[in-house]
Design an enzyme around this catalytic site. Structure first.
Site: not given
Length: 329
Positions: A25-27, A53, A85, A108, A134, A195, A227
């Site tokens: 229950y993250g992002s 969470s 994990f 993913h 998310g 990435e 800049e």
């Protein structure tokens, strides 16, 4: 041209009478769970005991169970845990609760592409990957919009995996913006390459090197920050909205001329050869192997590099400047 699919192409009713377990229950987990819930789906959340969470999920109106319990109750299991994990949680909590007809899904493809998770043949294996963080997935959904997403089928045991994946994408709002079909291999390899070579690795080093070059030449660090870091967003926003051409239409002739004559002095055939080496390391599993080994050792190199980078002068200068930007508070 590649086909995009929209709301009329997906049948949300395919998810009726299915219990969907969001693992994590993250992002992304927060966004998937609440968007599906608001789309009328039966959603539960699976978390480890003592998860920070849990209280948030409960306050959001969701039932929370242990990962094992959630997977036992669910018809659809969406794994939204960090890549490193997923394997252990899968083996201990998820795999024992898989039965024929269940759907195992990911946002993913890392663990499937590199063989860390090997699902049984009697479940569907699909991917629905929003192309945004998310909070954006949730915010856009709440505003009647959506974030584009990728979808893929790795294993079609039911014969309906593709339609089911599209239905899920509709449930989180993806088909409002458009969803693109891919496969686990393509999604994983292109995502990792983007990435490493461009979005995170490439851009971070480019920004730092530009900042260092100006500071070492005697210019004020604050101007170097503006800049070489602050204005990146201004340019990227133009690119996202209308491509490289619109970006160039929006900048001065001086900037556009400098773009053409100086850009390739930095990013040239040698750079591209190094990019190809990075891609090869991803394709042949070298990067995945190194990352898994790093995580197994509790991330010593990553921790060291994270600490070193946090002490870079650009971080100190940026923190001071951002504290004075009213629009960032």
């Amino acid at each position: 041209m590649t086909q995009l699919f929209y709301d009329t192409d997906a049948d949300l009713s395919l998810l009726n009478n299915k219990t969907i377990a969001i693992i994590g229950y993250g992002s992304q987990g927060h966004a998937h769970a609440l968007n599906l819930k608001d789309s009328g789906m039966d959603v539960i959340v699976g978390l480890y005991k003592g998860s920070k969470s849990e209280s948030k999920a409960v306050s959001d109106g969701l039932q929370v169970f242990s990962v094992s319990e959630a997977c036992e109750k669910a018809d659809w299991i969406m794994i939204l845990l960090p890549d490193e994990f997923q394997k252990d949680v899968y083996l201990k909590e998820i795999e024992p609760n898989l039965k024929e007809g269940k759907i195992l899904s990911f946002a993913h493809g890392f663990n499937i592409r590199f063989g860390l998770i090997k699902p049984p043949s009697f479940v569907d294996v699909v991917m629905i990957a929003p192309k945004g963080p998310g909070h954006t997935v949730r915010w856009e959904y709440q505003n009647g919009q959506g974030v584009p997403a990728l979808f893929a089928v790795e294993q079609d045991s039911s014969g309906s995996a593709r339609s089911l994946a599209m239905a899920y994408a509709k449930g989180i709002g993806g088909t409002r913006a458009g969803i693109l079909e891919t496969n686990f291999k393509e999604e994983t390899e292109t995502d990792l390459f983007g990435e490493q070579a461009v979005l995170c690795g490439g851009l971070s080093e480019l920004v730092k090197s530009g900042f260092e070059t100006l500071v070492e030449a005697g210019y004020q660090p604050e101007l170097a920050y503006f800049e070489c870091l602050h204005e990146v967003k201004l340019i990227v926003d133009l690119m996202v909205k209308g491509g490289l051409s619109q970006m160039r239409d929006s900048i001065s002739n001086t900037a556009e001329y400098g773009d053409y004559v100086s850009g390739k002095r930095l990013i040239n055939s040698d750079t591209k050869k190094e990019m190809q080496k990075i891609l090869k390391d991803i394709q042949d599993g070298t990067f995945a192997k190194n990352f898994v080994e790093e995580c197994d050792k509790n991330k010593p190199l990553m921790t060291k590099l994270r600490e070193e980078n946090s002490k870079h002068e650009i971080e100190k200068v940026g923190k001071g400047l951002r504290s004075m930007f009213s629009w960032l508070k």
